[in-house]
Design a protein around this motif. Sequence first.
Motif, short mmCIF file in Angstrom:
data_model
loop_
_atom_site.label_atom_id
_atom_site.label_comp_id
_atom_site.label_asym_id
_atom_site.label_seq_id
_atom_site.Cartn_x
_atom_site.Cartn_y
_atom_site.Cartn_z
N UNK A 89 39.29 51.57 49.49
CA UNK A 89 38.17 50.63 49.53
C UNK A 89 36.86 51.34 49.82
N UNK A 90 36.88 52.31 50.72
CA UNK A 90 35.67 53.08 51.05
C UNK A 90 35.19 53.85 49.83
N UNK A 91 36.10 54.52 49.15
CA UNK A 91 35.73 55.29 47.96
C UNK A 91 35.18 54.35 46.88
N UNK A 92 35.82 53.22 46.68
CA UNK A 92 35.36 52.26 45.68
C UNK A 92 33.95 51.76 45.99
N UNK A 93 33.71 51.36 47.23
CA UNK A 93 32.41 50.80 47.59
C UNK A 93 31.31 51.87 47.53
N UNK A 94 31.57 53.06 48.02
CA UNK A 94 30.53 54.09 48.02
C UNK A 94 30.18 54.55 46.61
N UNK A 95 31.19 54.78 45.78
CA UNK A 95 30.91 55.22 44.41
C UNK A 95 30.25 54.10 43.61
N UNK A 97 28.40 51.68 44.80
CA UNK A 97 27.03 51.54 45.29
C UNK A 97 26.12 52.58 44.67
N UNK A 98 26.61 53.79 44.56
CA UNK A 98 25.81 54.85 43.95
C UNK A 98 25.57 54.56 42.48
N UNK A 99 26.55 54.03 41.80
CA UNK A 99 26.40 53.71 40.38
C UNK A 99 25.44 52.54 40.16
N UNK A 100 25.42 51.59 41.10
CA UNK A 100 24.51 50.45 40.97
C UNK A 100 23.06 50.89 41.08
N UNK A 107 25.84 59.45 37.41
CA UNK A 107 27.18 59.58 36.85
C UNK A 107 27.73 61.00 37.03
N UNK A 108 26.89 61.98 36.89
CA UNK A 108 27.33 63.38 37.01
C UNK A 108 27.10 63.95 38.40
N UNK A 109 26.59 63.15 39.33
CA UNK A 109 26.27 63.65 40.67
C UNK A 109 27.18 63.05 41.74
N UNK A 110 28.40 62.75 41.39
CA UNK A 110 29.32 62.15 42.36
C UNK A 110 29.72 63.11 43.46
N UNK A 111 29.50 64.41 43.27
CA UNK A 111 29.87 65.39 44.28
C UNK A 111 29.03 65.26 45.55
N UNK A 112 27.84 64.67 45.46
CA UNK A 112 27.02 64.54 46.67
C UNK A 112 27.57 63.48 47.62
#
Length: 141
Positions: A89-95, A97-100, A107-112
């Motif tokens: 759930x944490x991974x889903x919400x954080x990723x 949120x970043x995509x929103x 899309x290519x900066x998920x490593x941050x």
Amino acid sequence: MVTALPIITDYPILPPMGLLVLLAWRLIRPGYWPVWAGFPLGLVDDIFSGQPFGSAAFLWSVMFVVLETLDRKANTRDYWQDWLIASLAIVFVLISSMMIIDFPANLLRLDILFPQILLSVLLYPFIARLIGSIDDWRISA
């Protein structure tokens, strides 16, 4: 409101404490929060976190619906399953949120997000223990 602390970094590092507390409380006491509670609590998180208004309300509502579905299918869960569910759930919400915020640029900066996700997942057992002791105190009082 931990995210309102004046900590200046280039990348997100502070865990979403509201999300962690809500997840811990929801996983410890499944029937305590109604399914619709994710929406107003997410709106409060949007106000304090600076996310686009309605993003956390939507994501937390989706998370609550998924948790409610899991609760109806499974009779019992143990500590490790709760930690796995909270981590997903944490991974889903954080990723999400970043995509929103900006889908093409992020899309290519998920490593941050990796340090924030790691810190949040590792902090969850402490938050769950804290919420469990507060819940035990609430029930005994």
